[in-house]
Design an enzyme around this catalytic site. Sequence first.
Site, PDB file in Angstrom:
ATOM      1  CE  LYS A  54      -3.766  -2.563   2.018  1.00 52.31           C
ATOM      2  NZ  LYS A  54      -4.403  -3.100   3.229  1.00 52.31           N
ATOM      3  CD  GLN A  98      -3.538  -4.805   6.476  1.00 48.07           C
ATOM      4  OE1 GLN A  98      -3.392  -3.862   5.705  1.00 48.07           O
ATOM      5  NE2 GLN A  98      -4.250  -5.871   6.164  1.00 48.07           N
ATOM      6  CG  ASP A 121      -9.995  -0.680   4.529  1.00 47.40           C
ATOM      7  OD1 ASP A 121      -9.789  -0.954   3.335  1.00 47.40           O
ATOM      8  OD2 ASP A 121      -9.372  -1.191   5.483  1.00 47.40           O
TER       9      ASP A 121
END
Length: 292
Positions: A54, A98, A121
């Site tokens: 990422k 994460q 997200d």
Amino acid sequence: MTAQIISGTEVAKAIRAELAVQVDELREKHGVVPGLATVLVGENPASVSYVTAKGKACQELGMRSLQYTLPAETSEEDLLKLVDELNHNPEVHGILVQLPLPKHVDENKVLYAIDPNKDVDGFHPVNVGRLLIGEELFPPCTPAGIQELIVRSGTPTDGAEVVVVGRSNIVGKPITAMLLQKKPGANATVTICHTRTRNLAEHTRRADILIVAAGKAKAITAEMVKPGATVIDVGVNRIGFTESGKAKLVGDVDFEAVKEVAGKITPVPGGVGPMTITMLMKNTVRAAKLRL
Ligand SMILES: NC(=O)c1ccc[n+]([C@@H]2O[C@H](COP(=O)([O-])OP(=O)(O)OC[C@H]3O[C@@H](n4cnc5c(N)ncnc54)[C@H](OP(=O)(O)O)[C@@H]3O)[C@@H](O)[C@H]2O)c1
């Protein structure tokens, strides 16, 4: 006839080229550099490699990447404090924590603490609700990638019979919500299947577009697919070992057999996988634009 392969690698490359232009424009016209903060707790090898990828994607696009790597024993309180700081940091447009988090941390508490306007997200309940009513800010990345693959491969969705196998909150449910909206690239009739579905094949054989996110290698065989259908394989399964001692990566679809029946099909690897990070970049650019 062998199916046309939908290359996620190629589609992702095209979208990243479009994003790079938008990032340049934001910097030149508005002096804004889209910034993504990633928070990694512990050293789970898969999580480390996702977060690294990422950060690399951000840098390649000329975006700002702020990486926070915390020890596995970080307390929930400290993590919430960091999320709060990032919520207020003007350089940060998107925040990604994460998953999975260590067991002593309440995952939902942390995810729900993220400002919904920075939740790139798309997992915050406010954004899940917005998605359902067709007013999404940030569509979750994997389903958004699936929709792009369907649309950019020229598969019509309007009135199409879509069957989704899997009802997870990160893939099955959101892709169902996205494809049934009254919008271009959607307008489909969607059926969602799971382990309690009676006669799965009866449903999958009706599908013009079959999306499989079950997490089971070879869950979909050739007899379960309508000739000419578009098949999107989300699954990532590690099976057996290659000669070099590495596990082999396969999807949920029996690719070799199904490609002889389907009209279009995504491979694993190289299908949905490369799209997910690209859609995260897209959401971060969107977050920066929304702020403007
Ligand atoms: N490429 C990417 O970027 C990406 C992103 C996310 C996930 N994935 C992969 O996609 C797969 C699914 O992950 P997920 O997190 O969405 O799902 P998940 O939480 O693992 O759940 C799997 C879903 O599939 C259903 N299911 C499992 N076996 C089935 C069968 N034989 N027939 C019908 N339904 C079945 C389950 O039904 P029940 O609800 O009844 O148990 C459940 O709803 C995994 O392989 C994952 O690694 C890939």
